[in-house]
Design a protein around this motif. Structure first.
Motif, PDB file in Angstrom:
ATOM      1  N   TYR A  21      23.552  15.025  63.690  1.00 35.45           N
ATOM      2  CA  TYR A  21      24.377  13.938  63.142  1.00 35.45           C
ATOM      3  C   TYR A  21      24.665  12.843  64.163  1.00 35.45           C
ATOM      4  O   TYR A  21      25.355  11.870  63.850  1.00 35.45           O
ATOM      5  CB  TYR A  21      25.733  14.454  62.662  1.00 35.45           C
ATOM      6  N   ASP A  35      20.567  21.801  65.076  1.00 34.12           N
ATOM      7  CA  ASP A  35      21.786  22.181  64.364  1.00 34.12           C
ATOM      8  C   ASP A  35      22.679  22.972  65.320  1.00 34.12           C
ATOM      9  O   ASP A  35      22.294  23.217  66.481  1.00 34.12           O
ATOM     10  CB  ASP A  35      21.461  22.927  63.053  1.00 34.12           C
ATOM     11  N   PHE A  58      33.772  21.562  69.323  1.00 33.54           N
ATOM     12  CA  PHE A  58      33.480  23.003  69.204  1.00 33.54           C
ATOM     13  C   PHE A  58      32.067  23.306  69.717  1.00 33.54           C
ATOM     14  O   PHE A  58      31.808  24.408  70.202  1.00 33.54           O
ATOM     15  CB  PHE A  58      33.710  23.500  67.765  1.00 33.54           C
ATOM     16  N   TYR A 107      33.351  30.887  61.464  1.00 26.70           N
ATOM     17  CA  TYR A 107      32.317  29.837  61.522  1.00 26.70           C
ATOM     18  C   TYR A 107      32.429  29.150  62.894  1.00 26.70           C
ATOM     19  O   TYR A 107      33.547  28.939  63.394  1.00 26.70           O
ATOM     20  CB  TYR A 107      32.629  28.854  60.388  1.00 26.70           C
ATOM     21  N   HIS A 193      24.012  20.803  51.940  1.00 21.69           N
ATOM     22  CA  HIS A 193      24.524  21.664  53.001  1.00 21.69           C
ATOM     23  C   HIS A 193      25.502  22.639  52.357  1.00 21.69           C
ATOM     24  O   HIS A 193      26.187  22.279  51.386  1.00 21.69           O
ATOM     25  CB  HIS A 193      25.239  20.774  54.054  1.00 21.69           C
ATOM     26  N   SER A 209      21.192  24.567  56.150  1.00 27.28           N
ATOM     27  CA  SER A 209      21.848  23.991  57.335  1.00 27.28           C
ATOM     28  C   SER A 209      21.052  22.752  57.729  1.00 27.28           C
ATOM     29  O   SER A 209      19.953  22.510  57.193  1.00 27.28           O
ATOM     30  CB  SER A 209      21.818  25.001  58.484  1.00 27.28           C
TER      31      SER A 209
HETATM   32  P1  13P Z   1      24.815  22.682  61.096  1.00 22.29           P
HETATM   33  O1  13P Z   1      25.066  23.996  61.731  1.00 22.29           O
HETATM   34  O2  13P Z   1      24.058  22.780  59.820  1.00 22.29           O
HETATM   35  O3  13P Z   1      24.202  21.736  62.066  1.00 22.29           O
HETATM   36  O4  13P Z   1      26.205  22.078  60.636  1.00 22.29           O
HETATM   37  C1  13P Z   1      27.197  21.717  61.526  1.00 22.29           C
HETATM   38  C2  13P Z   1      28.171  20.850  60.901  1.00 22.29           C
HETATM   39  O5  13P Z   1      29.099  20.416  61.512  1.00 22.29           O
HETATM   40  C3  13P Z   1      27.992  20.536  59.490  1.00 22.29           C
HETATM   41  O6  13P Z   1      28.908  19.607  59.105  1.00 22.29           O
END
Ligand code: 13P
Ligand code: SF4
Length: 298
Positions: A21, A35, A58, A107, A193, A209
């Motif tokens: 992202y 990811d 995180f 998570y 997602h 993901s």
């Molecule tokens: P991913 O583990 O799919 O990269 O997702 C992390 C996240 O923050 C989704 O909003």
């Protein structure tokens, strides 16, 4: 600036890890883009002296927990994850008291203190595998209630208790059935997602993901993809699969993921800030939960 970053990076034996992202200009400067699971695995494998995490807090904390002896920095200190803030250590302790036979699955989008109280962590890429690996029938799962619903649907024999029941990501809960309907009218594959709402998950063609989206988009098919996750994911997919058409939702933006600019990365490398500092006992307990996840077939 690009050259300065590369020179500093090699002088300091640094590695730059960036989430899918992150703005494309940051992704272009990174050694690894992935990811949250892929970034954790790379952080564990790296031989670098300095680990720079371009993502949210995180992710940098996870890298630090897996590398207690190395310096881990995040270029912008207040890049957080509002979803992670939904879960507190007090909630976990109280839920454990109420459900003494349940396993606690946290998570990775959570604080280090919450991970330290978990039996095991998970990411969106391995949540089903992680929960399936546990003997317990009852699972306390947090902080994302929509990911919890996804795991429940995949593993109907388990009893998944979302902790808290309202935990959500504002970016992903922004997708609605109206978005599904609009996409259906135009045709193509809807990929969401697992942080999206359960009713959206049920209507989607694929749930993945961000790493799963990268792998899925490279399947050689040519149908357009409607990408129900943070907008930048589409830039990444267009870059990786130029032959395919991808549609994004323009307002699906995680503002914390947009905080790091190339100038912040340069300054961070130069000054080696902002360092992630965690208590040794929190790191030790959180590491146990993360290592258990990695051993469960991450
Ligand atoms: P991913 O583990 O799919 O990269 O997702 C992390 C996240 O923050 C989704 O909003
Ligand atoms: Fe957190 Fe949502 Fe941003 Fe992912 S997209 S980092 S879950 S706020």
């Amino acid at each position: 600036m690009e050259d300065e970053i590369r020179v500093l990076k090699s002088r300091k034996n640094a590695v730059i890890l960036a989430h899918n992202y992150q703005p494309m200009e940051i992704q272009a400067l990174a050694d690894v883009v992935g990811d949250s699971l892929e970034l954790a695995v790379k952080a564990k494998e790296t031989g670098a002296d300095l680990i720079v995490v371009c993502g949210v807090r995180f992710m940098a904390e996870t890298a630090k927990i897996l590398n207690p002896g190395r310096k881990v920095i995040i270029p912008v200190e207040d890049a957080g994850c509002p979803l992670a803030d939904h879960l507190t250590p007090a909630m976990i302790l109280e839920a454990r008291r109420q459900h003494p036979d349940a396993a606690v699955v946290v998570y990775v989008n959570s604080s280090a203190e919450c991970k330290a109280l978990a039996d095991i962590t998970c990411t969106s890429a391995n949540a089903v595998r992680v929960v399936a690996s546990l003997q317990n029938d009852e699972i306390l799962f947090g902080p994302d209630a929509n990911l919890a619903a996804y795991v429940q649907r995949e593993l109907p024999d388990k009893r998944i208790i979302p902790l808290p029941p309202w935990g959500h990501c504002y970016v992903h809960t922004g997708f609605s059935l109206a978005d599904v309907e609009a996409a259906r009218k135009r045709g193509g594959i809807i990929v969401c997602h697992p942080e999206c709402l359960p009713e959206v998950q049920e209507e989607a063609d694929m749930i993945a993901s961000t790493g799963g989206m990268v792998r899925g988009a490279a399947d050689g098919g040519n149908e357009p993809w409607w990408v129900f996750t943070e907008r930048e994911m589409v830039s990444r997919l267009r870059y990786l699969c130029p032959g395919r058409v991808f549609y994004e939702k323009p307002d699906a933006v995680c503002s914390d993921m947009k905080k790091i600019k190339p100038a912040d990365l340069l300054r961070a490398l130069d000054r080696e800030e902002h360092e992630i500092v965690l208590s040794p006992s929190v790191m030790e307990d959180a590491r146990r939960a993360i290592e258990r996840m990695l051993a469960a077939g991450a």
